[in-house]
Design an enzyme around this catalytic site. Sequence first.
Site, PDB file in Angstrom:
ATOM      1  N   LYS A 207     -22.397 -19.409  -7.668  1.00 50.25           N
ATOM      2  CA  LYS A 207     -21.708 -19.406  -8.961  1.00 50.25           C
ATOM      3  C   LYS A 207     -20.242 -19.022  -8.757  1.00 50.25           C
ATOM      4  O   LYS A 207     -19.337 -19.634  -9.334  1.00 50.25           O
ATOM      5  CB  LYS A 207     -22.399 -18.380  -9.873  1.00 50.25           C
ATOM      6  CG  LYS A 207     -22.010 -18.478 -11.310  1.00 50.25           C
ATOM      7  CD  LYS A 207     -22.975 -19.340 -12.076  1.00 50.25           C
ATOM      8  CE  LYS A 207     -22.583 -19.479 -13.521  1.00 50.25           C
ATOM      9  NZ  LYS A 207     -23.596 -20.162 -14.298  1.00 50.25           N
TER      10      LYS A 207
ATOM     11  N   TYR B 246       0.866  -1.189   0.000  1.00 51.81           N
ATOM     12  CA  TYR B 246       0.000   0.000   0.000  1.00 51.81           C
ATOM     13  C   TYR B 246       0.896   1.231   0.000  1.00 51.81           C
ATOM     14  O   TYR B 246       1.937   1.218  -0.656  1.00 51.81           O
ATOM     15  CB  TYR B 246      -0.972  -0.070   1.198  1.00 51.81           C
ATOM     16  CG  TYR B 246      -2.197   0.772   0.986  1.00 51.81           C
ATOM     17  CD1 TYR B 246      -2.974   0.657  -0.170  1.00 51.81           C
ATOM     18  CD2 TYR B 246      -2.586   1.715   1.933  1.00 51.81           C
ATOM     19  CE1 TYR B 246      -4.090   1.451  -0.377  1.00 51.81           C
ATOM     20  CE2 TYR B 246      -3.707   2.512   1.729  1.00 51.81           C
ATOM     21  CZ  TYR B 246      -4.451   2.376   0.563  1.00 51.81           C
ATOM     22  OH  TYR B 246      -5.544   3.174   0.366  1.00 51.81           O
TER      23      TYR B 246
END
Lengths: 163, 442
Positions: free
Chosen positions: B98, B43
């Site tokens: 899914k 980061y």
Amino acid sequence: MADELKVRRAKEEDIESIADLMYRLKKLNEEFDTHFEVSAKAKDRILSSLKESIPDSKGCILLVGTMKQKVVSVIRAELRERKFYEPPVDVRITDFYILPEMRRRGLGGVMIEKLREEMKKAGLSLLTVEYPAFNVIAKNFYEKLGFTPNISVLRYMERDNKK
Amino acid sequence: MDDKERTNELNRIALKFSEFYKGKVGIMPRVPITSLKDFSYWYTPGVAAVSLAVNHNIEDVFNLTGKWNSVAIVTDGTRVLGLGNVGPEASLPVMEGKSMIFNFLGGVNAIPIPIRVREKEDFVQVAKALEPSFGAYNLEDIESPKCFFVLEELQKGLSIPVWHDDQLGTACITLAGLLNSLKVVQKKREDAKVVLFGAGAANIATAHLLATAGFKMKNIIIADSKGILEPNRSDIDNLMFTNPWKYRLALDTNGERLTGEEGGAFKGADIVVSASRSDPSTLHKDWIRSMNDDAIVFALANPLPEIWPSDAIEAGAKIVATGRSDFPNQINNSLVFPGVFRGVLDARARKVDYDIMVTASEALAGRIANPTPEEVIPKMTDWDLYPEVAASVAYASSQKGFARKNESKRKFLEIATEIIEHNRKAYKTLLDNGSIPKLPEV
């Protein structure tokens, strides 16, 4: 395929076929707006109006497209007087229908071209068209051929505006 | 326990498990973090350099971020399973499922994104805006004919592959099954007369896929509850505006120009693919009897097929496939999409088309060396199937010029195998060490 299409002035023997195509067009217009609800007498009225206008074609140009002698398309344009403008006559397409089977083959363009030829012969130059406002397929078709917006027709029905 | 009792029991367990786990998928870092200093390159401040690199060359987003392996599962929840329009929130459990299959079978990071939109144009606008994060889109459970419009517009407007599984996934596995079925009955695809029963998303895509695969459009007859689809049917002008996809097929299929009720389509047909009403009385035995010898019957409705396999066979069918796992030949999209997406992601493809789908179907069909009437479709437990489909799809994308990354088919197979196996091992580790809690008592 468009080469096999013959476009000619409508004859008396075409009346039944033309009436069928024009009725289909009216039923199609009904899909777009409840105010195009097709009258129960529409079929008879189409037939009688065709019988009146063929073969003299007074006040209108009525062309059919045929393929192997079968009528597969129709275009009807009314000659409308414009008293205060030039040119003084507007040729207004009111009915144009091609059998589904014959679509997507360039027949529409051929029919319009033939109509323009007929107009030239008669010394007419202004061609306009009317169709239901939501018919986007018609809108796209005419725009591709170079038609541009001309007049707007709005409607007001008492039954729609009752509180 | 009969079918109804079994379904009720599974429903009860599903609710209990869902409450226990509170979501089927999650996000976890894929980089080492052992101390605070690690954040200074993952980061700030280090990440700014990565940002600028992508800003300088936008294609580097595939090399420097997880876009290469990310898929958006986008739905508006208007046609979820057989439940209908249950809305975006209620579609989330299905989309999570899914996503889980995407990850488990294909090693793909698929994010469920149900969106709240009313108009089809709004759907397209929202979906387009999400493109930067994803390497591909999977559209899911969208009502017809909206689904055709959305797929077409997104395929035109995006530079990543867009797939609608209800259309393309079903068509792909159907074609795979038909290719093996035709082998069994020794018929050629170019001669086969095919009835597509039901004119919804799946069969409209199937018609196009069959034509791409060498079946003749003129030999395909589409029938629905209004009868045989043909240019003179009374609703044809209406279809031109409300469902132009179905309208175009009305003009292009049915070379014989058969007319009338749906049963008339079956006479002399070699194949029927039914994607219609979930009711075993939908396809009549008489219709199957009127088909050609060695008839092939795919009855795909779930949970109940349009005809019971035993009835179809009694009426003369040689091969029967359904959507169910308790009969031979299960037509299941899960055999298709994990491999297809693995493939397009590995090739960093810009698009997917019917040719690529034919390649996927052929790869799937090829998993069975000697098909029989009871085995024309591979099973989900054929673990080598997914990398095999992925490699075929990736290589075909490369051959067609759709790929941003070009490799040999062998190399693509290595890449897909490594990703899928690595992912599965990582998952197994979490499962074995208890990081993923065991199923609670039911």
